[in-house]
Write an enzyme that holds these catalytic residues in place. Structure first.
Site, PDB file in Angstrom:
ATOM      1  N   TYR A 171      -5.107  25.533  -0.978  1.00  0.00           N
ATOM      2  CA  TYR A 171      -4.610  26.910  -0.915  1.00  0.00           C
ATOM      3  C   TYR A 171      -4.290  27.286   0.529  1.00  0.00           C
ATOM      4  O   TYR A 171      -3.300  27.953   0.799  1.00  0.00           O
ATOM      5  CB  TYR A 171      -5.638  27.891  -1.498  1.00  0.00           C
ATOM      6  CG  TYR A 171      -5.052  29.285  -1.638  1.00  0.00           C
ATOM      7  CD1 TYR A 171      -4.430  29.671  -2.819  1.00  0.00           C
ATOM      8  CD2 TYR A 171      -5.082  30.191  -0.576  1.00  0.00           C
ATOM      9  CE1 TYR A 171      -3.845  30.922  -2.942  1.00  0.00           C
ATOM     10  CE2 TYR A 171      -4.506  31.443  -0.688  1.00  0.00           C
ATOM     11  CZ  TYR A 171      -3.892  31.814  -1.874  1.00  0.00           C
ATOM     12  OH  TYR A 171      -3.311  33.044  -1.988  1.00  0.00           O
ATOM     13  N   PHE A 199      25.972  40.039   3.814  1.00  0.00           N
ATOM     14  CA  PHE A 199      25.677  39.109   2.730  1.00  0.00           C
ATOM     15  C   PHE A 199      24.905  39.901   1.683  1.00  0.00           C
ATOM     16  O   PHE A 199      24.118  40.773   2.021  1.00  0.00           O
ATOM     17  CB  PHE A 199      24.901  37.863   3.180  1.00  0.00           C
ATOM     18  CG  PHE A 199      24.715  36.934   2.012  1.00  0.00           C
ATOM     19  CD1 PHE A 199      25.801  36.226   1.516  1.00  0.00           C
ATOM     20  CD2 PHE A 199      23.502  36.854   1.348  1.00  0.00           C
ATOM     21  CE1 PHE A 199      25.677  35.438   0.368  1.00  0.00           C
ATOM     22  CE2 PHE A 199      23.375  36.059   0.212  1.00  0.00           C
ATOM     23  CZ  PHE A 199      24.458  35.349  -0.274  1.00  0.00           C
ATOM     24  N   THR A 200      25.132  39.568   0.420  1.00  0.00           N
ATOM     25  CA  THR A 200      24.623  40.373  -0.698  1.00  0.00           C
ATOM     26  C   THR A 200      23.130  40.694  -0.593  1.00  0.00           C
ATOM     27  O   THR A 200      22.740  41.863  -0.532  1.00  0.00           O
ATOM     28  CB  THR A 200      24.906  39.632  -2.021  1.00  0.00           C
ATOM     29  OG1 THR A 200      24.379  38.305  -1.924  1.00  0.00           O
ATOM     30  CG2 THR A 200      26.404  39.542  -2.300  1.00  0.00           C
ATOM     31  N   ASP A 254      20.671  34.845  10.738  1.00  0.00           N
ATOM     32  CA  ASP A 254      20.664  34.248   9.399  1.00  0.00           C
ATOM     33  C   ASP A 254      21.146  32.814   9.580  1.00  0.00           C
ATOM     34  O   ASP A 254      22.341  32.549   9.707  1.00  0.00           O
ATOM     35  CB  ASP A 254      21.573  35.025   8.439  1.00  0.00           C
ATOM     36  CG  ASP A 254      21.525  34.433   7.024  1.00  0.00           C
ATOM     37  OD1 ASP A 254      21.107  33.274   6.879  1.00  0.00           O
ATOM     38  OD2 ASP A 254      21.920  35.132   6.072  1.00  0.00           O
ATOM     39  N   LYS A 281      19.958  25.601   1.414  1.00  0.00           N
ATOM     40  CA  LYS A 281      21.313  25.188   1.795  1.00  0.00           C
ATOM     41  C   LYS A 281      21.217  24.045   2.795  1.00  0.00           C
ATOM     42  O   LYS A 281      20.946  22.914   2.429  1.00  0.00           O
ATOM     43  CB  LYS A 281      22.088  26.375   2.384  1.00  0.00           C
ATOM     44  CG  LYS A 281      22.615  27.361   1.336  1.00  0.00           C
ATOM     45  CD  LYS A 281      21.580  28.316   0.874  1.00  0.00           C
ATOM     46  CE  LYS A 281      22.145  29.531   0.195  1.00  0.00           C
ATOM     47  NZ  LYS A 281      21.079  30.376  -0.366  1.00  0.00           N
ATOM     48  N   ARG A 326      33.649  35.900  -5.350  1.00  0.00           N
ATOM     49  CA  ARG A 326      33.187  36.509  -4.113  1.00  0.00           C
ATOM     50  C   ARG A 326      34.221  37.553  -3.731  1.00  0.00           C
ATOM     51  O   ARG A 326      35.036  37.364  -2.842  1.00  0.00           O
ATOM     52  CB  ARG A 326      33.024  35.476  -2.989  1.00  0.00           C
ATOM     53  CG  ARG A 326      31.899  34.499  -3.185  1.00  0.00           C
ATOM     54  CD  ARG A 326      30.552  34.906  -2.626  1.00  0.00           C
ATOM     55  NE  ARG A 326      29.719  35.739  -3.463  1.00  0.00           N
ATOM     56  CZ  ARG A 326      28.384  35.694  -3.469  1.00  0.00           C
ATOM     57  NH1 ARG A 326      27.729  34.829  -2.733  1.00  0.00           N
ATOM     58  NH2 ARG A 326      27.684  36.524  -4.204  1.00  0.00           N
ATOM     59  N   PHE A 342      26.777  41.036  -9.427  1.00  0.00           N
ATOM     60  CA  PHE A 342      27.563  39.834  -9.720  1.00  0.00           C
ATOM     61  C   PHE A 342      26.776  38.771 -10.481  1.00  0.00           C
ATOM     62  O   PHE A 342      27.355  37.981 -11.216  1.00  0.00           O
ATOM     63  CB  PHE A 342      28.119  39.223  -8.420  1.00  0.00           C
ATOM     64  CG  PHE A 342      27.056  38.851  -7.432  1.00  0.00           C
ATOM     65  CD1 PHE A 342      26.527  39.794  -6.574  1.00  0.00           C
ATOM     66  CD2 PHE A 342      26.577  37.558  -7.366  1.00  0.00           C
ATOM     67  CE1 PHE A 342      25.528  39.451  -5.668  1.00  0.00           C
ATOM     68  CE2 PHE A 342      25.584  37.204  -6.457  1.00  0.00           C
ATOM     69  CZ  PHE A 342      25.056  38.158  -5.620  1.00  0.00           C
TER      70      PHE A 342
HETATM   71  N1  F0G Z   1      21.883  34.331   3.586  1.00  0.00           N
HETATM   72  C1  F0G Z   1      22.970  33.634   3.246  1.00  0.00           C
HETATM   73  C2  F0G Z   1      24.077  33.479   4.231  1.00  0.00           C
HETATM   74  C3  F0G Z   1      23.077  33.077   1.959  1.00  0.00           C
HETATM   75  O1  F0G Z   1      24.155  32.377   1.637  1.00  0.00           O
HETATM   76  C4  F0G Z   1      22.004  33.254   1.048  1.00  0.00           C
HETATM   77  C5  F0G Z   1      22.100  32.731  -0.306  1.00  0.00           C
HETATM   78  C6  F0G Z   1      20.890  33.984   1.456  1.00  0.00           C
HETATM   79  C7  F0G Z   1      20.860  34.500   2.737  1.00  0.00           C
HETATM   80  C8  F0G Z   1      19.738  34.245   0.532  1.00  0.00           C
HETATM   81  O2  F0G Z   1      19.004  33.093   0.347  1.00  0.00           O
HETATM   82  O3  F0G Z   1      19.310  32.570  -2.082  1.00  0.00           O
HETATM   83  O4  F0G Z   1      17.525  31.484  -0.707  1.00  0.00           O
HETATM   84  O5  F0G Z   1      17.342  33.861  -1.338  1.00  0.00           O
HETATM   85  N2  F0G Z   1      23.165  32.368  -0.817  1.00  0.00           N
HETATM   86  C9  F0G Z   1      23.370  31.777  -2.114  1.00  0.00           C
HETATM   87  C10 F0G Z   1      24.834  31.474  -2.293  1.00  0.00           C
HETATM   88  C11 F0G Z   1      22.773  32.531  -3.246  1.00  0.00           C
HETATM   89  O6  F0G Z   1      25.189  31.026  -3.381  1.00  0.00           O
HETATM   90  O7  F0G Z   1      25.606  31.644  -1.355  1.00  0.00           O
HETATM   91  P1  F0G Z   1      18.258  32.745  -1.032  1.00  0.00           P
END
Ligand code: F0G
Length: 462
Positions: free
Chosen positions: A77, A129-130, A220, A263, A387, A454
């Protein structure tokens, strides 16, 4: 003998040891699958997909070394051995002083937003970013885009479309005052702009300005190695530097970072928040306990931390990145030859098709990118994602749709997964759909979730 070619192939620096079988489907089956999914590619079942270019997130192939590392999971843990290996990989490759693991990128975004943003704050950034913007908003902040205008133009060939505009940033500081700006959010390889890089020079200028006003830079770094590769190709003085050293230089110009290790870092799950400031780190390592788990595992199994530690090392290898970006370019060049409108320059993690130019007969509120993604799937079983207006969501204050300049379909390439022949299939399908583009109809949205719509929105054909 001297070769006639002036360029060597990007061929993969690995060979294949295990394969995953794919299921082929008929057009009739795909038509049914689309109806079931409300024409949203996020709602398709993976078994119905042939080539999955939905995302490069968590979809990469791990190496034999990473899989071997999974067997070394220390599932204690607290204080797992894998955490210390992971921590030293972050120090060695990125240079940040402190790190807390999180289950994925948005876990880190949640924590950094909660500890740094006060209600009423402004967070400038090089394009939204979303998930990042949502966490900033949930913490009471407002995101303001300060990316250069070229980033919003799919046809601009600016080599660093991820750059920030210093004038925009300076005027924000003038209007709101630095006390209201806890940090600037700087992404490498700007996702929503098409995987476009920021230059070291621009980052230095941002650093200089923000330092003067005592504003932090939070990075980021989800696709930092891909950004470093473009710097090596395009920025003066970097041709002979390794990707690893460029990555480290980028990180050294920032105060901390959120990372989706799903990624660049070649794992199926994982992320982290890295910080240089000890007091902030103390807050983060306390906050992570509330949302993710103890600060030495952050919602991950020990084996996941081990895979991430090894993946980080592999991700900054020049040969790896050359092939990774080379494969994306290979697909993009085929699209350009077929005169299919895509975002240029070709980005690091995928090909972004310009749906406004592809389907000029559709209005943005008829969701052209959503319709195009559905049509590509119907043609070939290739899954991509929207997108554009759906991803952009609504203004949190007025409730109106955002109408982003870029209305794109992203064909995202997972790392180390597909072959050159798969890329050919994708290009052939896009050509076919492009040929029949005039017949493609728009959509109306029939179900709209409140957050990150989305992912789960549903549509009907007009
Ligand atoms: N920042 C960027 C630039 C991203 O592309 C993503 C995720 C995140 C933050 C969030 O990270 O998914 O690990 O919580 N992008 C994915 C995509 C979902 O398909 O581009 P996460």
């Amino acid at each position: 003998m001297k070769s006639k070619r002036n360029k060597r192939s990007w061929a993969e620096p690995y060979k294949i040891k295990m394969v995953e079988l794919l299921r082929m489907t008929t057009r009739e089956e795909r038509k049914k699958a689309l109806e079931y999914a409300g024409y949203n590619t996020f709602l398709l079942k993976s078994k119905d997909v042939y080539i999955d270019l939905l995302t490069d997130s968590g979809t990469s192939a791990m190496s034999d070394r990473q899989w071997a590392g999974m067997m070394l999971g220390d599932e204690a843990y607290a204080g797992s051995e894998n955490f210390y290996h992971f921590e030293s990989a972050v120090h060695e490759n990125y240079g940040y002083k402190y790190v807390v693991p999180t289950h994925q990128g948005r876990g880190a975004e949640n924590i950094v937003s909660k500890i740094m943003i006060k209600p009423g704050d402004i967070i400038p950034g090089n394009m939204y970013f979303t998930t990042t913007r949502l966490h900033q908003e949930l913490a009471g902040g407002t995101f303001v885009d300060i990316i250069i205008d070229e980033a919003h133009d799919s046809q601009s060939k600016h080599p660093f479309k991820g750059n920030g505009n210093l004038t925009k940033l300076e005027s924000l500081i003038k209007i709101y005052g630095s006390k209201k700006i806890p940090y600037i959010s700087i992404a490498t390889s700007v996702n929503m702009a098409g995987g476009q890089p920021i230059s070291i020079q621009n980052l230095r200028e941002i650093r200089k300005l923000t330092e003067k006003h005592d504003i932090k830079v939070i990075h980021d770094m989800t696709r930092v190695a891909e950004n470093a590769w473009f710097i090596k190709q395009r920025e003066k003085g970097y041709q002979n530097k390794s990707v690893k050293s460029i990555v480290k230089e980028i990180c050294s110009l920032t105060d901390g970072a959120t990372m989706s290790a799903k990624k660049d870092a070649l794992v199926n799950i994982g992320g982290f928040l890295a910080l240089n400031d000890k007091a902030l780190y103390e807050e983060a390592s306390n906050m992570v306990v509330v949302y993710e788990g103890l600060h030495t595992y952050g919602g991950l199994a020990g084996r996941d931390l081990e895979a991430m530690a090894i993946g980080i090392g592999e991700s900054v290898n020049d040969d790896h990145i050359r092939a990774r970006v080379g494969q994306v370019e290979y697909l993009g060049m085929q699209m350009l030859e077929a005169k299919i409108p895509i975002v240029q320059p070709i980005g690091g993690h995928g090909i972004f098709v310009d749906a406004k130019r592809f389907l000029p007969h559709l209005k943005q509120l008829q969701f052209p990118a959503q319709a195009l993604a559905a049509e590509i799937y119907l043609d070939s079983g290739v899954r991509s994602m929207e997108r554009g207006i759906v991803s952009a969501g609504r203004n949190k204050d007025t409730g109106d749709h955002y109408f982003p300049e870029l209305e794109l379909v992203r064909l995202t390439i997972p790392r180390r997964v597909y072959t050159q022949a798969h890329m050919d299939v994708v290009a052939e399908s896009l050509e076919e759909v492009f040929h029949n583009r005039k017949k493609i109809k728009g959509f109306k949205m029939v179900h709209e979730p409140k957050y990150l719509r989305f992912f789960q929105a549903r549509f009907k054909k007009l």
